[in-house]
Design a protein around this motif. Structure first.
Motif, mmCIF file in Angstrom:
data_model
loop_
_atom_site.group_PDB
_atom_site.id
_atom_site.type_symbol
_atom_site.label_atom_id
_atom_site.label_comp_id
_atom_site.label_asym_id
_atom_site.label_seq_id
_atom_site.Cartn_x
_atom_site.Cartn_y
_atom_site.Cartn_z
ATOM 1 N N LYS B 202 -52.304 -5.913 -65.751
ATOM 2 C CA LYS B 202 -51.127 -5.841 -66.219
ATOM 3 C C LYS B 202 -50.139 -4.611 -66.455
ATOM 4 N N LEU B 206 -47.179 -2.103 -65.467
ATOM 5 C CA LEU B 206 -46.141 -1.602 -66.295
ATOM 6 C C LEU B 206 -46.177 0.090 -66.333
ATOM 7 N N ARG B 209 -43.712 0.341 -63.096
ATOM 8 C CA ARG B 209 -42.317 0.380 -63.341
ATOM 9 C C ARG B 209 -42.360 1.899 -64.180
ATOM 10 N N ALA B 225 -37.638 3.429 -72.499
ATOM 11 C CA ALA B 225 -38.301 2.616 -71.372
ATOM 12 C C ALA B 225 -40.181 2.388 -71.416
ATOM 13 N N ASN B 228 -41.139 0.936 -74.460
ATOM 14 C CA ASN B 228 -41.005 -0.612 -74.012
ATOM 15 C C ASN B 228 -42.255 -0.713 -73.337
ATOM 16 N N GLY B 229 -42.629 -0.159 -72.705
ATOM 17 C CA GLY B 229 -43.777 -0.418 -71.438
ATOM 18 C C GLY B 229 -45.198 -0.092 -72.558
ATOM 19 N N LYS B 231 -45.161 -0.791 -75.872
ATOM 20 C CA LYS B 231 -45.484 -2.226 -76.319
ATOM 21 C C LYS B 231 -46.325 -3.078 -75.800
ATOM 22 N N ILE B 232 -45.622 -2.922 -74.705
ATOM 23 C CA ILE B 232 -46.035 -4.620 -74.168
ATOM 24 C C ILE B 232 -47.513 -4.315 -73.435
#
Lengths: 258, 257
Positions: B202, B206, B209, B225, B228-229, B231-232
């Motif tokens: 995963k 990321l 991405r 971005a 966000n990445g 955080k995920i």
């Protein structure tokens, strides 16, 4: 809140989270779902504990179009008598903010629902389209009107005539989508934004919505007058006094929605 | 299920083998359709953590099957409807894709290798930017990736002169991750793939991405971005496992999520 057949409604921290709940058919929209949606929205609009409505779809899609079986055999008189789109008009009258979160498909009626939101967040993989033309018809719940007002006549016609998919990036570039967000955190980020709005003075929030909507439809001078009246009206609110006092006293305001 | 490719999954590694060895795995409409389907299958399958793209026989892929060319073909439409979906399926895949370049990769075959995340090259393999020799421009995403990998000047040089790049040259240009002696080919490709299959899948997605987001973003957009990445990534089990393993002074056991 009452039970719905096609929706799941959850109230958290002043937010009514409304989720289209037919994931096995990618949340295809039927009339009963729209009726429930209006009920849920109107309920939230009257409930003083709720400041913001968030609309999203359960599962992989936002909503992949309307239930075609439901309308396949209908004639114009059936539509005239049943007036199924009257419910859609009621969505326009909701005074609280409606914030949409789109992942996956928003097609046909699903796209119309997304366009009916005041602010729209979408995942990078979201896709929008009006495929009605490929079935020999056209959008009927505001699609041609809302899309044109947002993206302009020429782009709107190209999408409406072909039924071509619009990527999330394209939708963002032509102002349909407010923010693109990674799918994993789409709902969380949407709720975070909604939460911020619930902390704002709610009377100002709804009168701003009303004034902005007026701007879309009426001549400038008329809109200016309406804006001014709303501006004056807010000076009757407790939140205006609190907001301005807090500013002068250099402290954070405590808004009450009154 | 597939006729022009083979699809196998062994120990979380999906291998997609271009399988028209008599034609040096030249690309047809059917092959592209099957390839994009297989790429989506591997992307969405929970049993797959790494994808290998390779060719059967002597070649990796000799590019478009030119025996099928005819005067009434609209090349633009072929790219839109046949190659476009393959390139997009690779671009949208968040799992690592390894091009195991077993032999020559020419024309669109080179393009396929460029769209992968890694290029492992057999010492006898080569890349051929063949397009200009038949009066065509590099396609199937070729220049998009090539210029990012080797820089504008080298991409232009290779494309205008239509040269061949040996495995050793490819390594020097950073086009090849690794050059592998023929006798160790399978062993080293498998070892590389299995190493990746045991990493935090995963999170690797990321990272891909975010790196791609950097291509088209301003710094403020990129920093958003990135936030966000991270955080995920911070919510993944593999992050917890990685930290715990570090504290326990043991190797981490990543599950890929």
């Amino acid at each position: 809140m009452s039970e719905y057949r096609f929706l799941q409604v959850t109230v958290v921290d002043g937010i009514a989270l409304v989720e289209l709940n037919r994931p096995d058919v990618l949340n295809a929209i039927n009339r009963a779902m729209v009726t429930e949606l209006v009920q849920a929205f109107e309920h939230a609009d009257k409930d003083e504990r709720i400041g913001v409505i968030v609309l999203t779809g359960k599962g992989r899609a936002f909503a992949a179009g309307a239930d075609i079986d439901e309308m396949r055999k209908e004639g114009p008189i059936d539509f005239e008598l049943a007036d199924p789109f009257a419910d859609w008009d009621k969505i326009l009258r909701i005074r609280k903010p409606i914030i949409g979160a789109v992942k996956g498909f928003a097609l046909g009626g699903g796209f119309e629902l997304a366009l009916a939101c005041d602010v729209l967040f979408a995942s990078h993989q979201a896709q929008f389209a009006f495929p009605e033309v490929n079935l020999g018809v056209m959008p009927g719940a505001g699609g041609t009107q809302q899309l044109t007002k947002i993206i302009g006549k020429k782009k709107a016609l190209a999408y409406l005539w072909t039924g071509d998919r619009m990527t999330a990036q394209q939708a963002y570039d032509c102002d349909i989508v407010t923010r693109l967000i990674d799918e994993e955190v789409l709902l969380e980020e949407t709720m975070k934004f909604a939460k911020r709005i619930t902390r704002q003075p709610s009377l100002a929030i709804r009168l701003i919505k009303e004034s902005v909507n007026v701007a879309v439809d009426v001549p400038l001078e008329e809109g200016m007058k309406q804006e001014r009246k709303n501006f004056y009206l807010l000076f009757a609110s407790e939140d205006q006094k609190e907001g301005m006092n807090a500013f002068v006293e250099k402290r954070p305001p405590q808004f009450k929605g009154r | 299920m597939y006729e022009t490719i083979q699809y196998d999954v062994i120990q979380q590694v999906a291998t997609i083998t271009l399988h028209r060895p008599a034609k040096l795995n030249a690309i047809t409409l059917q092959l592209n359709a099957e390839l994009s389907k297989a790429l989506k299958q591997a992307s969405h399958s929970d049993d797959v953590r790494v994808i290998i793209l390779t060719g059967e026989g002597r070649a990796f892929c000799s590019g478009q099957d030119l025996t099928l060319a005819s005067d009434d073909v609209d090349y633009g439409d072929v790219l839109r409807t046949s190659y476009g979906p393959v390139v997009r399926a690779m671009e949208e895949c968040e799992k690592p894709i390894i091009a195991a370049v077993n032999g020559v990769a020419a024309g669109a075959g080179f393009s396929l290798a460029l769209a992968c995340d890694f290029r492992l090259m057999s010492e006898k393999a080569s890349f051929v930017q063949a397009f200009v020799q038949i009066g065509l421009i590099p396609d199937a995403g070729n220049l998009y990736y090539l210029s990012k990998l080797v820089g504008h000047a080298k991409a232009l040089e290779l494309s205008l002169l239509g040269g061949k790049v040996t495995a050793e040259e490819a390594k020097a240009l950073h086009l090849a991750t690794k050059v592998i002696p023929e006798e160790q080919w399978e062993e080293q490709v498998n070892a590389f793939a299995h190493q990746l299959a045991n990493m935090p899948t995963k999170t690797m997605g990321l990272i891909k991405r975010n790196l791609k987001a950097s291509w088209n973003s301003t710094l403020p957009e990129f920093l958003e971005a990135e936030a966000n990445g991270q955080k995920i990534a911070g919510l993944t089990n593999d992050h917890k496992e990685g930290v715990q393993a570090f504290l326990d002074k043991r190797p981490p056991l990543f599950q890929g999520n």
